[in-house]
Design a protein around this motif. Structure first.
Motif, PDB file in Angstrom:
ATOM      1  N   ARG A  14       0.818  -1.217   0.000  1.00  0.00           N
ATOM      2  CA  ARG A  14       0.000   0.000   0.000  1.00  0.00           C
ATOM      3  C   ARG A  14       0.847   1.261   0.000  1.00  0.00           C
ATOM      4  NH1 ARG A  14      -4.449  -2.149   4.477  1.00  0.00           N
ATOM      5  NH2 ARG A  14      -5.828  -3.206   2.976  1.00  0.00           N
ATOM      6  N   GLU A  15       1.976   1.226   0.665  1.00  0.00           N
ATOM      7  CA  GLU A  15       2.783   2.441   0.822  1.00  0.00           C
ATOM      8  C   GLU A  15       3.731   2.674  -0.348  1.00  0.00           C
ATOM      9  OE1 GLU A  15       4.740   1.980   4.546  1.00  0.00           O
ATOM     10  OE2 GLU A  15       2.874   1.912   5.694  1.00  0.00           O
ATOM     11  N   ALA A  16       4.268   1.588  -0.919  1.00  0.00           N
ATOM     12  CA  ALA A  16       5.326   1.777  -1.908  1.00  0.00           C
ATOM     13  C   ALA A  16       5.002   1.200  -3.283  1.00  0.00           C
ATOM     14  CB  ALA A  16       6.636   1.149  -1.387  1.00  0.00           C
ATOM     15  N   VAL A  17       4.480   0.000  -3.311  1.00  0.00           N
ATOM     16  CA  VAL A  17       4.357  -0.707  -4.585  1.00  0.00           C
ATOM     17  C   VAL A  17       3.132  -0.260  -5.382  1.00  0.00           C
ATOM     18  CG1 VAL A  17       4.121  -2.974  -5.667  1.00  0.00           C
ATOM     19  CG2 VAL A  17       5.590  -2.687  -3.653  1.00  0.00           C
ATOM     20  N   ALA A  18       1.948  -0.342  -4.778  1.00  0.00           N
ATOM     21  CA  ALA A  18       0.714  -0.046  -5.504  1.00  0.00           C
ATOM     22  C   ALA A  18       0.685   1.376  -6.071  1.00  0.00           C
ATOM     23  CB  ALA A  18      -0.490  -0.299  -4.608  1.00  0.00           C
ATOM     24  N   PRO A  19       1.039   2.408  -5.296  1.00  0.00           N
ATOM     25  CA  PRO A  19       1.011   3.764  -5.873  1.00  0.00           C
ATOM     26  C   PRO A  19       1.949   3.929  -7.059  1.00  0.00           C
ATOM     27  CG  PRO A  19       1.123   3.848  -3.466  1.00  0.00           C
ATOM     28  CD  PRO A  19       1.366   2.428  -3.858  1.00  0.00           C
ATOM     29  N   ALA A  20       3.108   3.248  -7.011  1.00  0.00           N
ATOM     30  CA  ALA A  20       4.095   3.409  -8.078  1.00  0.00           C
ATOM     31  C   ALA A  20       3.624   2.808  -9.397  1.00  0.00           C
ATOM     32  CB  ALA A  20       5.424   2.772  -7.663  1.00  0.00           C
ATOM     33  N   MET A  21       2.775   1.799  -9.341  1.00  0.00           N
ATOM     34  CA  MET A  21       2.315   1.153 -10.574  1.00  0.00           C
ATOM     35  C   MET A  21       0.884   1.537 -10.936  1.00  0.00           C
ATOM     36  SD  MET A  21       1.645  -2.821  -9.454  1.00  0.00           S
ATOM     37  CE  MET A  21       3.380  -3.066  -9.169  1.00  0.00           C
ATOM     38  N   GLY A  22       0.267   2.386 -10.150  1.00  0.00           N
ATOM     39  CA  GLY A  22      -1.084   2.833 -10.463  1.00  0.00           C
ATOM     40  C   GLY A  22      -2.151   1.805 -10.185  1.00  0.00           C
ATOM     41  N   ALA A  23      -1.926   0.911  -9.232  1.00  0.00           N
ATOM     42  CA  ALA A  23      -2.945  -0.077  -8.874  1.00  0.00           C
ATOM     43  C   ALA A  23      -4.124   0.622  -8.208  1.00  0.00           C
ATOM     44  CB  ALA A  23      -2.343  -1.118  -7.933  1.00  0.00           C
ATOM     45  N   GLN A  24      -5.306   0.019  -8.344  1.00  0.00           N
ATOM     46  CA  GLN A  24      -6.501   0.635  -7.778  1.00  0.00           C
ATOM     47  C   GLN A  24      -6.591   0.450  -6.266  1.00  0.00           C
ATOM     48  OE1 GLN A  24      -9.653  -1.219  -9.996  1.00  0.00           O
ATOM     49  NE2 GLN A  24      -9.247  -0.059 -11.869  1.00  0.00           N
ATOM     50  N   GLU A  25      -6.243  -0.761  -5.791  1.00  0.00           N
ATOM     51  CA  GLU A  25      -6.455  -1.051  -4.376  1.00  0.00           C
ATOM     52  C   GLU A  25      -5.655  -2.284  -3.968  1.00  0.00           C
ATOM     53  OE1 GLU A  25     -10.294  -1.602  -1.310  1.00  0.00           O
ATOM     54  OE2 GLU A  25     -10.531  -1.839  -3.484  1.00  0.00           O
ATOM     55  N   VAL A  26      -5.261  -2.340  -2.688  1.00  0.00           N
ATOM     56  CA  VAL A  26      -4.641  -3.536  -2.112  1.00  0.00           C
ATOM     57  C   VAL A  26      -5.549  -4.015  -0.993  1.00  0.00           C
ATOM     58  CG1 VAL A  26      -2.650  -4.509  -0.906  1.00  0.00           C
ATOM     59  CG2 VAL A  26      -2.310  -2.750  -2.671  1.00  0.00           C
ATOM     60  N   VAL A  27      -6.024  -5.246  -1.103  1.00  0.00           N
ATOM     61  CA  VAL A  27      -6.919  -5.804  -0.087  1.00  0.00           C
ATOM     62  C   VAL A  27      -6.354  -7.135   0.394  1.00  0.00           C
ATOM     63  CG1 VAL A  27      -8.963  -4.678  -1.041  1.00  0.00           C
ATOM     64  CG2 VAL A  27      -8.336  -6.979  -1.823  1.00  0.00           C
ATOM     65  N   GLY A  28      -6.860  -7.593   1.516  1.00  0.00           N
ATOM     66  CA  GLY A  28      -6.359  -8.854   2.054  1.00  0.00           C
ATOM     67  C   GLY A  28      -7.411  -9.614   2.828  1.00  0.00           C
ATOM     68  N   ASP A  29      -7.102 -10.875   3.090  1.00  0.00           N
ATOM     69  CA  ASP A  29      -7.992 -11.741   3.864  1.00  0.00           C
ATOM     70  C   ASP A  29      -7.124 -12.658   4.729  1.00  0.00           C
ATOM     71  OD1 ASP A  29      -9.859 -13.408   4.944  1.00  0.00           O
ATOM     72  OD2 ASP A  29     -10.666 -14.151   3.042  1.00  0.00           O
ATOM     73  N   PRO A  30      -7.098 -12.430   6.047  1.00  0.00           N
ATOM     74  CA  PRO A  30      -6.288 -13.276   6.925  1.00  0.00           C
ATOM     75  C   PRO A  30      -7.000 -14.557   7.352  1.00  0.00           C
ATOM     76  CG  PRO A  30      -7.283 -11.530   8.204  1.00  0.00           C
ATOM     77  CD  PRO A  30      -7.733 -11.310   6.789  1.00  0.00           C
ATOM     78  N   ASN A  31      -8.220 -14.751   6.897  1.00  0.00           N
ATOM     79  CA  ASN A  31      -9.017 -15.890   7.357  1.00  0.00           C
ATOM     80  C   ASN A  31      -9.185 -16.952   6.273  1.00  0.00           C
ATOM     81  OD1 ASN A  31      -9.593 -14.681   9.956  1.00  0.00           O
ATOM     82  ND2 ASN A  31     -10.956 -13.283   8.851  1.00  0.00           N
ATOM     83  N   ILE A  32      -8.056 -17.327   5.684  1.00  0.00           N
ATOM     84  CA  ILE A  32      -8.082 -18.385   4.679  1.00  0.00           C
ATOM     85  C   ILE A  32      -7.178 -19.521   5.141  1.00  0.00           C
ATOM     86  CG2 ILE A  32      -8.668 -16.874   2.749  1.00  0.00           C
ATOM     87  CD1 ILE A  32      -5.149 -18.090   2.852  1.00  0.00           C
ATOM     88  N   CYS A  33      -7.265 -20.651   4.461  1.00  0.00           N
ATOM     89  CA  CYS A  33      -6.384 -21.780   4.754  1.00  0.00           C
ATOM     90  C   CYS A  33      -6.104 -22.510   3.452  1.00  0.00           C
ATOM     91  CB  CYS A  33      -7.013 -22.719   5.780  1.00  0.00           C
ATOM     92  SG  CYS A  33      -8.510 -23.550   5.175  1.00  0.00           S
ATOM     93  N   LYS A  34      -5.129 -23.391   3.499  1.00  0.00           N
ATOM     94  CA  LYS A  34      -4.780 -24.185   2.320  1.00  0.00           C
ATOM     95  C   LYS A  34      -4.990 -25.657   2.641  1.00  0.00           C
ATOM     96  CE  LYS A  34      -0.453 -24.603   1.226  1.00  0.00           C
ATOM     97  NZ  LYS A  34       0.892 -24.266   0.757  1.00  0.00           N
ATOM     98  N   VAL A  35      -5.687 -26.359   1.761  1.00  0.00           N
ATOM     99  CA  VAL A  35      -5.915 -27.792   1.908  1.00  0.00           C
ATOM    100  C   VAL A  35      -5.352 -28.475   0.666  1.00  0.00           C
ATOM    101  CG1 VAL A  35      -7.649 -29.623   2.114  1.00  0.00           C
ATOM    102  CG2 VAL A  35      -7.987 -27.438   3.303  1.00  0.00           C
ATOM    103  N   SER A  36      -4.609 -29.569   0.870  1.00  0.00           N
ATOM    104  CA  SER A  36      -3.912 -30.218  -0.242  1.00  0.00           C
ATOM    105  C   SER A  36      -4.112 -31.722  -0.211  1.00  0.00           C
ATOM    106  CB  SER A  36      -2.411 -29.923  -0.174  1.00  0.00           C
ATOM    107  OG  SER A  36      -2.142 -28.539  -0.036  1.00  0.00           O
TER     108      SER A  36
END
Length: 422
Positions: free
Chosen positions: A336-358
């Motif tokens: 959010r602070e460095a990468v997204a503004p430099a490339m003109g991305a619209q938004e950075v979002v996240g989800d900490p409530n996921i898991c991986k099943v294999s």
């Protein structure tokens, strides 16, 4: 006469009585004519206690000098348990000697708190074995070229044991733990999970990387590189169990793929709760965009797992990936602070409530439709798949964490892993 390396975890070394039982078990093996090297962990809870003391004195963990002292501190846990085991062995009438990693020496690089083993000088240990001694070597630690004590990171005693077995040309490395082998999945989630008598190195490597906590992944990688047979077995079976029975117990991690193993399309279900998803929305769909996003993440020493980029629409795309939950907020802040503004991305979002099943299995190489079956089972349970990652012998999906246990149980049953046939 065989050369065997025994490794005992912290729970196995958790009290004087448990250390005494370890000594009796080791004595049984030695008196049967085997040469024994033992690699013990610190007593359960000891490393956490020591690190908590350090954190109380320096909450900010400020410098490289701090990490050097952290290694000096943490290494004492294994030194104490090794000396105590040597004393217990001597009380059993068994000639024994303990060494710290730097005395062998176990040589590592200089990456404090996460060092990697570079070489092991086995001459001193061999001399003691030839003189009839049981040799105890501290796990989890070594020494760098400057003479500093280093540690290998959490679970490093497994890596120490396998590395010593490789350096010594041991016939087998026995990993004694608080479970009696490798299971088709975590029995706490699926009570019908069954113990595997054998599992291939490739399958174990995938399971360790995908969240199985039985073995540290670096120890499995070491075993693969040097072809060290590993057996995972329980230290809580009676110490006086018949030796022939004990030698066949637990789970053998092997490099031979027998016919029986090939018949099992899926050998196990692995899962990892400790992941989070980060998405950079509306990035320009141009060459190099993945590097512009993930390059700074890698430079920050943040490990990325599953990656997906959707199809471009009007010159824009969404880019998503997973990281460990411990790195989640740091990753969001960086983007959010460095990468997204430099490339003109619209938004950075996240989800900490996921898991991986294999799902994991060498049989997946020669069977079609395995992934589609996995997707169908999840669909029938109403579980939405957010991301997919595949290799030759595994398929992983990222789903909402609240569905983890349902997904694991459903897949375990669907692929026939509930059956009690070995």
């Amino acid at each position: 006469m065989s050369l065997i390396v025994h490794k005992y975890g912290g729970t196995s070394m958790g009290s004087p009585e448990r250390i005494r039982n370890v000594a009796r078990r080791v004595t049984k093996w030695a008196r049967a004519g085997h040469q024994i090297v033992v690699v013990p962990s610190a007593m359960s809870g000891e490393t956490n206690r020591l690190l908590a003391l350090a954190a109380e004195l320096a909450p900010q963990r400020p410098s490289a000098a701090y990490h050097r002292e952290l290694d000096m501190l943490a290494a004492t846990g294994e030194q104490a348990s090794s000396a105590l085991l040597a004393i217990a062995l001597q009380a059993e009438g068994m000639d024994s000697v303990s060494y710290a990693g730097w005395q062998v020496p176990v040589r590592t690089d200089s990456s404090h708190t996460k060092a990697r083993i570079e070489s092991i000088d086995s001459e001193r240990v061999r001399a003691d074995l030839d003189d009839g001694r049981v040799v105890i070597v501290t796990g989890f630690q070594g020494i760098d070229e400057l003479g500093n004590i280093t540690t290998l990171g959490r679970g490093g005693s497994d890596t120490s044991a396998v590395a010593i077995a490789a350096a010594m040309g041991a016939d087998e490395c026995l990993i004694y733990t608080d479970v009696d082998g490798v299971y088709t999945t975590d029995p706490r989630v699926v009570p019908a999970a069954r113990r595997l008598h054998t599992v291939s190195f490739e399958e174990m490597l995938e399971m360790a990387s995908l969240g199985s906590k039985v073995l540290q992944i670096r120890s499995v990688e070491f075993a693969g590189k040097y072809r060290v047979p590993i057996r995972v077995l329980s230290s809580f079976t009676p110490w006086d169990i018949d030796l022939a029975e004990e030698m066949q117990s637990g789970t053998l991690i092997t490099f031979e793929e027998d016919e029986k193993m090939e018949q099992a399309v899926v050998s196990g279900i692995a899962f990892n709760r400790g992941e989070a998803k980060v998405s950079v929305l509306g990035v320009p769909d141009t060459p190099g965009i993945a590097y512009r996003i993930l390059g700074p993440v890698a430079d920050a020493n943040i490990e990325v797992d599953v990656i997906i980029q959707n199809i471009s629409k009007e010159g824009k795309a969404d880019f998503s990936f997973t990281v460990g939950q411990a790195d989640y907020q740091r990753t969001l802040d960086l983007l959010r602070e460095a990468v997204a503004p430099a490339m003109g991305a619209q938004e950075v979002v996240g989800d900490p409530n996921i898991c991986k099943v294999s799902i994991v299995g060498i049989g997946m190489r020669s069977h079609v439709g395995v992934a589609s079956k996995m997707f169908r089972v999840l669909s029938e349970e109403g579980i939405n798949i957010q991301m997919i990652s595949t290799s030759e012998i595994k398929t992983s999906v990222v789903i909402d964490e609240k569905y983890l246990e349902l997904a694991v149980r459903a897949l375990h049953t669907a692929f026939g892993l509930d059956q009690q046939t070995a």
